[in-house]
Motif scaffolding. Structure first.
Motif, mmCIF file in Angstrom:
data_model
loop_
_atom_site.group_PDB
_atom_site.id
_atom_site.type_symbol
_atom_site.label_atom_id
_atom_site.label_comp_id
_atom_site.label_asym_id
_atom_site.label_seq_id
_atom_site.Cartn_x
_atom_site.Cartn_y
_atom_site.Cartn_z
ATOM 1 N N ASP A 128 33.639 45.080 43.231
ATOM 2 C CA ASP A 128 32.214 44.768 43.046
ATOM 3 C C ASP A 128 31.505 44.519 44.388
ATOM 4 N N GLY A 129 32.212 44.745 45.513
ATOM 5 C CA GLY A 129 31.590 44.640 46.828
ATOM 6 C C GLY A 129 31.750 43.266 47.453
ATOM 7 N N HIS A 130 32.381 42.352 46.742
ATOM 8 C CA HIS A 130 32.567 40.997 47.255
ATOM 9 C C HIS A 130 33.745 40.961 48.238
ATOM 10 N N MET A 131 33.504 40.295 49.377
ATOM 11 C CA MET A 131 34.601 40.191 50.359
ATOM 12 C C MET A 131 35.344 38.877 50.164
ATOM 13 N N TYR A 134 41.185 46.085 44.420
ATOM 14 C CA TYR A 134 41.204 45.384 45.695
ATOM 15 C C TYR A 134 41.557 46.359 46.817
ATOM 16 N N LYS A 135 40.900 46.158 47.939
ATOM 17 C CA LYS A 135 41.219 47.008 49.098
ATOM 18 C C LYS A 135 41.441 46.088 50.297
ATOM 19 N N LEU A 136 42.628 46.206 50.893
ATOM 20 C CA LEU A 136 42.921 45.354 52.048
ATOM 21 C C LEU A 136 42.061 45.793 53.239
ATOM 22 N N ALA A 181 43.620 34.705 47.460
ATOM 23 C CA ALA A 181 42.319 35.382 47.602
ATOM 24 C C ALA A 181 41.932 36.074 46.304
ATOM 25 N N THR A 182 42.891 36.719 45.674
ATOM 26 C CA THR A 182 42.568 37.507 44.470
ATOM 27 C C THR A 182 42.650 36.673 43.191
ATOM 28 N N ILE A 220 39.946 40.871 51.898
ATOM 29 C CA ILE A 220 40.145 41.874 50.861
ATOM 30 C C ILE A 220 38.803 42.194 50.208
ATOM 31 N N LEU A 221 38.509 43.476 50.102
ATOM 32 C CA LEU A 221 37.238 43.887 49.485
ATOM 33 C C LEU A 221 37.462 44.137 47.997
#
Ligand code: KIV
Ligand code: ZN
Length: 516
Positions: A414-417, A389-391, A438-439, A410-411
């Motif tokens: 797999d590229g999903h936002m 996960y990337k904030l 979110a996660t 959060i990205l």
């Protein structure tokens, strides 16, 4: 090389700066430092002004051994007697007598004709001569005095027994050309001028104090008067350090020098600033914090190749250790790499690129990036782990009368936002709920620690969290100039570590971590 005498009036004209009041001990401390700096004359105060000033001048007079101690006095017997009393213990005492000579002062302040002014000054010098072998006479506001009359006054002072005639530009009115010409004229026209020293005393109302003092030197002045850091009445006096460094740096041009111990300048400046409470502006010539600091990439590159590209004098000359390459948003890779090497880090090209990009990012938010900031950036780099996960963004709404809420984006790898809004007991709680939802990662926040890692209002804040999932505890760390952002980063970092452990099958009870 002609010697230029330095008459320091930090303790007298400098103390006339609005809001400055030095007690005896403070005056003594400054006087000792002025002695170490090697000034020739120290004007310690105006004894007739108050019993406190008389006592302070007296203390300085008894303490100072390597400079002449001067006391100021109006052209009055009672003032001269107060100065006599104050200078009793001095090894090399000097009386500084003044009486205004300009038409404006004669007419409105003194209500004296030219003849009366001459008579009063002569009588005062003659009276003082019975007690002092050294007398400096100042026709106050000499800068606005008719030049013929100034010649007459100077001649009178020489005949009456003055050893120094000072030419004050009391109100900082003159241009260097005009002020220099006064010295030239006095030298050419006053009989007996070779028997005395001529002194320059300038004020900075039009920002000319240093230029005027230098113009006086070029036209024959033997002494300059001034203060440390240029403090003084109104806009201040000539800054002694500026004249000294101009003469040092441009010796061939001026053909004159002081005998100051230049490496004592920085220390003297700091002491005067501390005891007077007058902060030295960052861009002040010679002693300002930025006087030997370089921020732009082009300048830093030049400095690293050859210092004389952007420095006409060295910081060591005034007692500073080194020039400063300030890392900020204008700095380039060259300076950044040198800074890392200085700090003991040598990075591969790729690592350097990544860290430099992070540095630029931070420099956009912070005015100056410190060594500690860089250390934090480097540590961030060294502990990088794969990011599930990337904030991307956080948005927090807070009011003391409403429930805090946070929106996070959060990205995922797999590229999903992922996007979520949540509420909480506080801003951090709201952010953590939003991330959790979110996660879909449920974990318990078992510790949360926040600290400032650098200094100042725009300091970097560092947040450490411990998240526990299925009895496995991991730490996460986030750094930002904003503590809510740092908190979010720390949480996401910890989640990534949980996932990494899960994937590599290393999550076990043995991984329980203790807090740092
Ligand atoms: O600026 C001035 O005229 C003075 C005199 C007392 C010399 O400070
Ligand atoms: Zn003055």
């Amino acid at each position: 090389m002609r010697k230029i005498y330095v008459f320091d009036t930090t303790l007298r004209d400098g103390e006339q700066s609005p809001g400055v009041n030095l007690n005896t001990n403070e005056k003594l401390e400054i006087a000792y430092q002025l002695e170490r700096l090697g000034v020739d004359r120290i004007e310690a105060g105006f004894p007739a002004a108050s019993p406190g000033d008389l006592a302070a001048v007296n203390a300085v007079a008894s303490a100072v051994k390597n400079a002449s101690v001067v006391a100021l006095s109006r052209a009055r017997i009672s003032d001269i007697d107060a100065a006599r009393e104050a200078l009793k213990g001095a090894q090399d005492p000097c009386l500084h007598l003044f009486l205004a000579s300009s038409p404006i002062h004669r007419q409105h302040k003194l209500r004296m004709s030219k003849e009366q002014m001459l008579e009063a000054a002569e009588a005062a010098i003659k009276y003082a001569k019975q007690y002092f072998s050294k007398i400096e006479f100042s026709p106050e506001d000499a800068g606005r005095t008719e030049i013929d009359f100034l010649c007459q006054v100077t001649e009178m002072a020489i005949k009456a027994g003055a050893s120094v005639v000072n030419i004050p530009d009391t109100v900082g009115y003159l241009s260097p050309y005009e002020y220099g010409n006064i010295f030239k004229t006095l030298k050419e026209q006053v009989p007996g001028i070779e028997k005395i020293q001529l002194s320059a005393h300038c004020h900075d109302d039009l920002g000319m104090a240093t230029a005027n003092a230098l113009a006086a030197i070029l036209n024959g002045a033997d002494q300059i008067e001034g203060t440390i850091n240029g403090i003084g009445e109104r806009a201040g006096n000539t800054a002694i350090e500026e004249v000294a460094l101009a003469l040092e740096t441009r010796q061939q041009f001026y053909q004159a020098k002081t005998t100051l111990v230049l490496p004592e300048i920085a220390r003297t400046s700091r002491l005067v600033s501390k005891l007077t409470g007058m902060v030295v502006p960052g861009n002040k010539a010679i002693v300002g914090a930025n006087a030997f600091a370089h921020e732009s990439g082009i300048h830093q590159d030049g400095m690293l190749k050859e210092k004389t590209t952007y420095e006409i004098m060295s910081p060591e000359t005034i007692g500073l250790k080194d020039s400063k390459l300030v890392l900020g948003k204008h700095s380039g890779r060259h300076a950044f790499r040198e800074k890392l090497i200085d700090m003991g880090y040598e990075l591969e090209e790729e690592q350097l690129n990544i860290t430099f990009a992070k540095f630029k990012d931070l420099a956009d938010k912070k005015k100056e990036v410190s060594d500690e900031d860089i250390r934090v950036l480097l540590e961030q780099k060294l502990i990088d782990i794969p990011e599930e996960y990337k904030l991307e963004t956080i948005f927090v709404e807070y009011g003391n009368q409403s429930t805090p809420s946070a929106r996070v984006r959060i990205l995922r790898a797999d590229g999903h936002m992922l996007e979520q809004v949540a509420e909480g007991n506080g801003s951090v709680d709201a952010i953590y709920h939003a991330i959790e939802q979110a996660t879909g990662e449920e974990a318990q926040l078992t510790d949360y620690l926040i600290k400032s890692v650098t200094h100042g209002k725009d300091a970097l804040g560092e947040v450490h969290v411990v998240l526990t999932q299925n009895e496995v505890a991991v730490q996460g760390r986030g750094v930002s100039t904003d503590i809510l952002e740092a908190s979010a980063h720390a949480y996401v970092d910890a989640l990534n570590r949980i996932i990494e452990k899960r994937k590599s099958g290393t999550a076990s009870r043995r991984d329980k971590m203790s807090l740092i």
